[in-house]
Design a protein around this motif. Structure first.
Motif, PDB file in Angstrom:
ATOM      1  N   VAL A  20      75.432  70.628  25.411  1.00  0.00           N
ATOM      2  CA  VAL A  20      75.800  69.825  24.251  1.00  0.00           C
ATOM      3  C   VAL A  20      75.976  68.378  24.679  1.00  0.00           C
ATOM      4  O   VAL A  20      76.640  68.092  25.675  1.00  0.00           O
ATOM      5  CB  VAL A  20      77.112  70.347  23.621  1.00  0.00           C
ATOM      6  CG1 VAL A  20      77.473  69.555  22.397  1.00  0.00           C
ATOM      7  CG2 VAL A  20      76.994  71.816  23.292  1.00  0.00           C
ATOM      8  N   ILE A  21      75.363  67.466  23.941  1.00  0.00           N
ATOM      9  CA  ILE A  21      75.477  66.028  24.215  1.00  0.00           C
ATOM     10  C   ILE A  21      76.121  65.388  22.998  1.00  0.00           C
ATOM     11  O   ILE A  21      75.640  65.538  21.879  1.00  0.00           O
ATOM     12  CB  ILE A  21      74.099  65.411  24.492  1.00  0.00           C
ATOM     13  CG1 ILE A  21      73.437  66.121  25.670  1.00  0.00           C
ATOM     14  CG2 ILE A  21      74.231  63.926  24.757  1.00  0.00           C
ATOM     15  CD1 ILE A  21      72.005  65.732  25.894  1.00  0.00           C
ATOM     16  N   SER A  33      78.838  55.813  24.486  1.00  0.00           N
ATOM     17  CA  SER A  33      78.467  56.489  25.720  1.00  0.00           C
ATOM     18  C   SER A  33      78.247  57.955  25.365  1.00  0.00           C
ATOM     19  O   SER A  33      78.658  58.407  24.297  1.00  0.00           O
ATOM     20  CB  SER A  33      79.544  56.340  26.788  1.00  0.00           C
ATOM     21  OG  SER A  33      80.741  56.942  26.353  1.00  0.00           O
ATOM     22  N   PHE A  34      77.620  58.673  26.232  1.00  0.00           N
ATOM     23  CA  PHE A  34      77.281  60.055  25.949  1.00  0.00           C
ATOM     24  C   PHE A  34      78.013  60.985  26.893  1.00  0.00           C
ATOM     25  O   PHE A  34      78.037  60.779  28.097  1.00  0.00           O
ATOM     26  CB  PHE A  34      75.770  60.269  26.052  1.00  0.00           C
ATOM     27  CG  PHE A  34      75.014  59.465  25.041  1.00  0.00           C
ATOM     28  CD1 PHE A  34      74.873  59.925  23.756  1.00  0.00           C
ATOM     29  CD2 PHE A  34      74.469  58.239  25.368  1.00  0.00           C
ATOM     30  CE1 PHE A  34      74.186  59.187  22.804  1.00  0.00           C
ATOM     31  CE2 PHE A  34      73.782  57.491  24.434  1.00  0.00           C
ATOM     32  CZ  PHE A  34      73.646  57.967  23.146  1.00  0.00           C
ATOM     33  N   LYS A  35      78.618  62.017  26.320  1.00  0.00           N
ATOM     34  CA  LYS A  35      79.324  63.030  27.096  1.00  0.00           C
ATOM     35  C   LYS A  35      78.507  64.309  26.970  1.00  0.00           C
ATOM     36  O   LYS A  35      78.268  64.789  25.860  1.00  0.00           O
ATOM     37  CB  LYS A  35      80.726  63.223  26.528  1.00  0.00           C
ATOM     38  CG  LYS A  35      81.544  64.242  27.245  1.00  0.00           C
ATOM     39  CD  LYS A  35      82.924  64.365  26.629  1.00  0.00           C
ATOM     40  CE  LYS A  35      83.725  65.403  27.361  1.00  0.00           C
ATOM     41  NZ  LYS A  35      85.022  65.629  26.725  1.00  0.00           N
ATOM     42  N   GLU A  36      78.071  64.841  28.094  1.00  0.00           N
ATOM     43  CA  GLU A  36      77.302  66.078  28.033  1.00  0.00           C
ATOM     44  C   GLU A  36      78.010  67.152  28.833  1.00  0.00           C
ATOM     45  O   GLU A  36      78.636  66.882  29.850  1.00  0.00           O
ATOM     46  CB  GLU A  36      75.862  65.878  28.488  1.00  0.00           C
ATOM     47  CG  GLU A  36      75.623  65.676  29.937  1.00  0.00           C
ATOM     48  CD  GLU A  36      74.152  65.485  30.223  1.00  0.00           C
ATOM     49  OE1 GLU A  36      73.590  66.330  30.934  1.00  0.00           O
ATOM     50  OE2 GLU A  36      73.582  64.501  29.738  1.00  0.00           O
ATOM     51  N   ASP A  42      79.486  80.146  21.465  1.00  0.00           N
ATOM     52  CA  ASP A  42      80.480  80.304  20.410  1.00  0.00           C
ATOM     53  C   ASP A  42      81.516  79.185  20.390  1.00  0.00           C
ATOM     54  O   ASP A  42      82.299  79.066  19.450  1.00  0.00           O
ATOM     55  CB  ASP A  42      81.167  81.667  20.511  1.00  0.00           C
ATOM     56  CG  ASP A  42      81.782  81.933  21.881  1.00  0.00           C
ATOM     57  OD1 ASP A  42      81.421  81.228  22.830  1.00  0.00           O
ATOM     58  OD2 ASP A  42      82.607  82.854  21.975  1.00  0.00           O
ATOM     59  N   LYS A  43      81.543  78.309  21.391  1.00  0.00           N
ATOM     60  CA  LYS A  43      82.502  77.205  21.450  1.00  0.00           C
ATOM     61  C   LYS A  43      81.866  75.851  21.138  1.00  0.00           C
ATOM     62  O   LYS A  43      82.524  74.822  21.261  1.00  0.00           O
ATOM     63  CB  LYS A  43      83.147  77.139  22.836  1.00  0.00           C
ATOM     64  CG  LYS A  43      83.838  78.393  23.282  1.00  0.00           C
ATOM     65  CD  LYS A  43      85.079  78.637  22.484  1.00  0.00           C
ATOM     66  CE  LYS A  43      85.779  79.892  23.009  1.00  0.00           C
ATOM     67  NZ  LYS A  43      86.883  80.280  22.196  1.00  0.00           N
ATOM     68  N   LEU A  48      82.316  69.914  19.527  1.00  0.00           N
ATOM     69  CA  LEU A  48      81.895  68.798  18.682  1.00  0.00           C
ATOM     70  C   LEU A  48      83.019  68.302  17.779  1.00  0.00           C
ATOM     71  O   LEU A  48      83.035  67.157  17.384  1.00  0.00           O
ATOM     72  CB  LEU A  48      80.677  69.201  17.844  1.00  0.00           C
ATOM     73  CG  LEU A  48      79.407  69.473  18.647  1.00  0.00           C
ATOM     74  CD1 LEU A  48      78.317  69.996  17.736  1.00  0.00           C
ATOM     75  CD2 LEU A  48      78.947  68.228  19.376  1.00  0.00           C
ATOM     76  N   ALA A  49      83.982  69.160  17.465  1.00  0.00           N
ATOM     77  CA  ALA A  49      85.091  68.767  16.603  1.00  0.00           C
ATOM     78  C   ALA A  49      86.115  67.895  17.316  1.00  0.00           C
ATOM     79  O   ALA A  49      86.851  67.163  16.675  1.00  0.00           O
ATOM     80  CB  ALA A  49      85.774  70.015  16.050  1.00  0.00           C
TER      81      ALA A  49
END
Length: 50
Positions: A20-21, A33-36, A42-43, A48-49
């Motif tokens: 997930v990015i 900035s991007f957090k990957e 299932d999480k 993302l929330a």
């Protein structure tokens, strides 16, 4: 690094994970900035929330 991720995802346990990015905006500069991160499927919505 990509080769390792691809090799890990081809195993039977790799199908339970997703890469997930997420774009995060800096409060100081306003720049993104991007957090990957690799998270269980299932999480993903919980990640993302945040």
């Amino acid at each position: 690094m990509a080769k390792k991720v691809v090799a890990t995802l081809k195993t039977s346990s790799g199908k339970d994970w997703a890469k997930v990015i997420k774009a995060v905006k800096s409060p100081k500069t306003g720049a993104y900035s991007f957090k990957e991160e690799m998270v269980p499927v299932d999480k993903v919505q919980d990640f993302l929330a945040k």
